[in-house]
Scaffold this motif. Sequence first.
Motif, mmCIF file in Angstrom:
data_model
loop_
_atom_site.group_PDB
_atom_site.id
_atom_site.type_symbol
_atom_site.label_atom_id
_atom_site.label_comp_id
_atom_site.label_asym_id
_atom_site.label_seq_id
_atom_site.Cartn_x
_atom_site.Cartn_y
_atom_site.Cartn_z
ATOM 1 N N ILE A 1 40.150 29.837 71.948
ATOM 2 C CA ILE A 1 40.233 31.038 71.556
ATOM 3 C C ILE A 1 38.858 31.903 72.104
ATOM 4 C CG2 ILE A 1 40.487 33.293 70.137
ATOM 5 C CD1 ILE A 1 42.605 31.273 68.509
ATOM 6 N N ASN A 2 37.768 31.590 71.555
ATOM 7 C CA ASN A 2 36.676 31.936 71.839
ATOM 8 C C ASN A 2 36.142 31.808 73.197
ATOM 9 O OD1 ASN A 2 36.110 32.958 69.139
ATOM 10 N ND2 ASN A 2 34.837 31.055 68.834
ATOM 11 N N LEU A 3 36.509 30.624 73.871
ATOM 12 C CA LEU A 3 36.247 30.805 75.297
ATOM 13 C C LEU A 3 37.015 31.637 76.020
ATOM 14 C CD1 LEU A 3 34.807 28.684 77.413
ATOM 15 C CD2 LEU A 3 36.928 27.394 77.381
ATOM 16 N N LYS A 4 38.128 31.757 75.756
ATOM 17 C CA LYS A 4 38.972 32.857 76.604
ATOM 18 C C LYS A 4 38.562 34.252 76.450
ATOM 19 C CE LYS A 4 43.207 29.913 76.133
ATOM 20 N NZ LYS A 4 44.347 29.602 75.254
ATOM 21 N N GLN A 5 38.232 34.609 75.187
ATOM 22 C CA GLN A 5 37.678 35.686 74.897
ATOM 23 C C GLN A 5 36.381 36.248 75.960
ATOM 24 O OE1 GLN A 5 37.272 35.741 70.477
ATOM 25 N NE2 GLN A 5 39.334 36.782 70.333
ATOM 26 N N LYS A 6 35.649 35.053 75.732
ATOM 27 C CA LYS A 6 34.533 35.184 76.558
ATOM 28 C C LYS A 6 34.422 35.412 77.971
ATOM 29 C CE LYS A 6 29.737 33.167 76.543
ATOM 30 N NZ LYS A 6 28.801 32.098 75.976
ATOM 31 N N ALA B 1 26.792 25.594 79.426
ATOM 32 C CA ALA B 1 27.087 24.010 79.954
ATOM 33 C C ALA B 1 28.277 23.660 78.960
ATOM 34 C CB ALA B 1 25.879 23.211 79.940
ATOM 35 N N ASP B 2 28.065 23.742 77.712
ATOM 36 C CA ASP B 2 29.078 22.988 76.812
ATOM 37 C C ASP B 2 30.378 23.875 76.999
ATOM 38 O OD1 ASP B 2 27.517 21.238 75.782
ATOM 39 O OD2 ASP B 2 27.187 22.149 74.057
ATOM 40 N N GLU B 3 30.402 25.103 77.326
ATOM 41 C CA GLU B 3 31.547 25.851 77.356
ATOM 42 C C GLU B 3 32.226 25.642 78.806
ATOM 43 O OE1 GLU B 3 30.193 29.875 74.725
ATOM 44 O OE2 GLU B 3 29.796 29.730 76.866
ATOM 45 N N SER B 4 31.353 25.453 79.749
ATOM 46 C CA SER B 4 32.028 25.072 81.102
ATOM 47 C C SER B 4 32.625 23.730 80.988
ATOM 48 C CB SER B 4 30.787 25.007 82.039
ATOM 49 O OG SER B 4 30.104 26.187 82.175
ATOM 50 N N SER C 1 34.130 22.400 78.527
ATOM 51 C CA SER C 1 35.351 22.669 77.492
ATOM 52 C C SER C 1 36.471 23.214 78.547
ATOM 53 C CB SER C 1 34.988 23.803 76.527
ATOM 54 O OG SER C 1 34.175 23.440 75.653
ATOM 55 N N LEU C 2 36.167 23.671 79.771
ATOM 56 C CA LEU C 2 37.175 24.065 80.595
ATOM 57 C C LEU C 2 38.294 22.783 81.019
ATOM 58 C CD1 LEU C 2 35.212 26.636 82.828
ATOM 59 C CD2 LEU C 2 36.909 27.181 80.982
ATOM 60 N N PHE C 3 37.721 21.823 81.197
ATOM 61 C CA PHE C 3 38.327 20.513 81.374
ATOM 62 C C PHE C 3 39.577 20.352 80.369
ATOM 63 C CE2 PHE C 3 34.615 19.837 83.962
ATOM 64 C CZ PHE C 3 35.337 19.203 85.218
ATOM 65 N N SER C 4 39.470 20.796 79.224
ATOM 66 C CA SER C 4 40.340 20.708 77.997
ATOM 67 C C SER C 4 41.629 21.628 78.196
ATOM 68 C CB SER C 4 39.732 20.524 76.753
ATOM 69 O OG SER C 4 39.309 21.948 76.596
ATOM 70 N N LEU C 5 41.314 22.508 78.819
ATOM 71 C CA LEU C 5 42.380 23.526 78.817
ATOM 72 C C LEU C 5 43.525 23.099 79.888
ATOM 73 C CD1 LEU C 5 40.460 26.942 79.379
ATOM 74 C CD2 LEU C 5 41.263 25.766 77.483
ATOM 75 N N ASP C 6 44.719 23.580 79.621
ATOM 76 C CA ASP C 6 45.811 23.211 80.646
ATOM 77 C C ASP C 6 45.892 23.951 81.883
ATOM 78 O OD1 ASP C 6 47.944 25.789 80.288
ATOM 79 O OD2 ASP C 6 47.265 25.456 78.179
ATOM 80 N N LEU C 7 46.640 23.494 82.801
ATOM 81 C CA LEU C 7 46.372 23.950 83.996
ATOM 82 C C LEU C 7 46.853 25.352 84.152
ATOM 83 C CD1 LEU C 7 45.568 22.856 86.995
ATOM 84 C CD2 LEU C 7 47.949 22.514 87.548
ATOM 85 N N PHE C 8 47.828 25.940 83.466
ATOM 86 C CA PHE C 8 48.448 27.084 83.578
ATOM 87 C C PHE C 8 47.467 28.365 83.004
ATOM 88 C CE2 PHE C 8 52.101 24.574 83.731
ATOM 89 C CZ PHE C 8 52.763 24.992 85.014
ATOM 90 N N ARG D 1 29.936 16.806 87.135
ATOM 91 C CA ARG D 1 30.308 17.985 88.069
ATOM 92 C C ARG D 1 30.012 19.475 87.409
ATOM 93 N NH1 ARG D 1 36.716 16.240 88.910
ATOM 94 N NH2 ARG D 1 36.403 14.048 89.432
ATOM 95 N N ILE D 2 29.751 19.471 86.183
ATOM 96 C CA ILE D 2 29.369 20.678 85.675
ATOM 97 C C ILE D 2 27.858 20.952 85.907
ATOM 98 C CG2 ILE D 2 28.757 21.751 83.456
ATOM 99 C CD1 ILE D 2 31.883 22.127 84.429
ATOM 100 N N GLU D 3 27.092 19.872 85.980
ATOM 101 C CA GLU D 3 25.653 19.878 86.230
ATOM 102 C C GLU D 3 25.613 20.410 87.672
ATOM 103 O OE1 GLU D 3 21.915 16.881 86.726
ATOM 104 O OE2 GLU D 3 23.730 16.004 85.516
ATOM 105 N N HIS D 4 26.526 20.068 88.339
ATOM 106 C CA HIS D 4 26.390 20.442 90.078
ATOM 107 C C HIS D 4 26.563 22.027 90.060
ATOM 108 C CE1 HIS D 4 27.498 20.137 94.549
ATOM 109 N NE2 HIS D 4 28.061 21.066 94.090
ATOM 110 N N PHE D 5 27.633 22.268 89.277
ATOM 111 C CA PHE D 5 27.778 23.904 89.082
ATOM 112 C C PHE D 5 26.559 24.555 88.733
ATOM 113 C CE2 PHE D 5 32.855 22.815 88.674
ATOM 114 C CZ PHE D 5 32.847 23.198 90.062
ATOM 115 N N LEU D 6 26.080 23.824 87.834
ATOM 116 C CA LEU D 6 24.931 24.935 86.761
ATOM 117 C C LEU D 6 23.736 24.851 87.937
ATOM 118 C CD1 LEU D 6 25.392 23.864 83.409
ATOM 119 C CD2 LEU D 6 26.268 26.039 84.572
ATOM 120 N N LYS D 7 23.399 23.728 88.785
ATOM 121 C CA LYS D 7 22.352 23.772 89.615
ATOM 122 C C LYS D 7 22.686 24.780 90.676
ATOM 123 C CE LYS D 7 20.827 18.961 88.964
ATOM 124 N NZ LYS D 7 20.774 17.601 89.466
#
Length: 359
Positions: A6-11, A20-23, A25-32, A226-232
């Motif tokens: 919920i907090n992630l979606k609000q943000k 980095a941690d929130e990014s 967390s995106l892998f745990s969300l459903d595709l839709f 993969r997230i480390e790549h994005f953040l760089k």
Amino acid sequence: MITTDINLKQKIAAGERLTADESLSLFSLDLFTLCELADMRRRALHPENVVTFVVDRNLNYTNVCNTDCKFCAFYRHASAPDTYVRSKEVILQKIKELVAIDGTQVLLQGGHNSALRIDYYTDLLKAIRTQFPQVHIHSFSPSEIDFIGRREGITSLEVLKILKEAGLQSLPGGGAEILVDRVKNEFSPLKIDSARWLGIMEEANSIGLHTTATMVYGGVETHEERIEHFLKIRDLQDKTHGFKAFILWSYSYSNTPLEGLPEATGTEYLRMVAIARLVLDNVPNLQTGWLTESKRLAQVALSFGANDMGGILMEENVVSATGIRNPMMTPEEMVRLIRDTGKTPAQRNTRYEILRTFN
């Protein structure tokens, strides 16, 4: 601490930057849910609902390379019987064919060929700039820049300045793969490391050459890597603001030493496009990868945060060497594919300036 969904979606809805941690967390969300959030972010960046493309041509000036990347089916060692170096005349003829269909971008890409000196590159660039001043030269990855510098005994910054003076206008993001050295050492141990790739991109931006960033996923990397790549990429963009776009695609292992390894699915591609859009808040454009992922999947990706369909390419040899056989694109087909998604197609140049809108 990983935030709640919920907090992630609000943000994300508020347009705030993800940690980095929130990014992760995106892998745990459903595709839709990812689709909804990424499209929300896309609309905030591009509210006009336009999807762009460029009319371009990829030209491989040589297939000789000594880097032995395990995922590459294109390169040949210098001793192989089917090696080549394109002459200036052949390349200019191919660009003439591009101009005949109102093309505006050429991408020159090759291997690390020790037989080529810097004069080959500068002579070619000068000839293109003289004969086809309307064509943007978007060419030479950081690994090629590094190789030319080591071959000539000069710095990569000096190489960039020489090539820019000869006509180079921007750098593509090839050779990044995953910007984590553990992964690079598995797949491409002879290629430049992550810091070197990022450093050359920073040098290019420092002298006024804009760039694009890439990712190739689906190998041995973890979600964290993969997230480390994005953040760089995001960190460097904060510093230089030089990346015009981000492009990602998955590995194809056919005809390579890695043949037989499982390859990424279409669902995973859509997930990665969405996560890229959500994490890379400072990179303005996100391209689909129709050549590797298929035209239909590229259309779907336009609902997962992508706002650009890349180029028609006109010619492609590296990906097709793995056996991928997605039919080549025409400008007319590109317009139809975009229009069928309910979005407005527009032809752009390499700087993402709109040249023509197809209402």
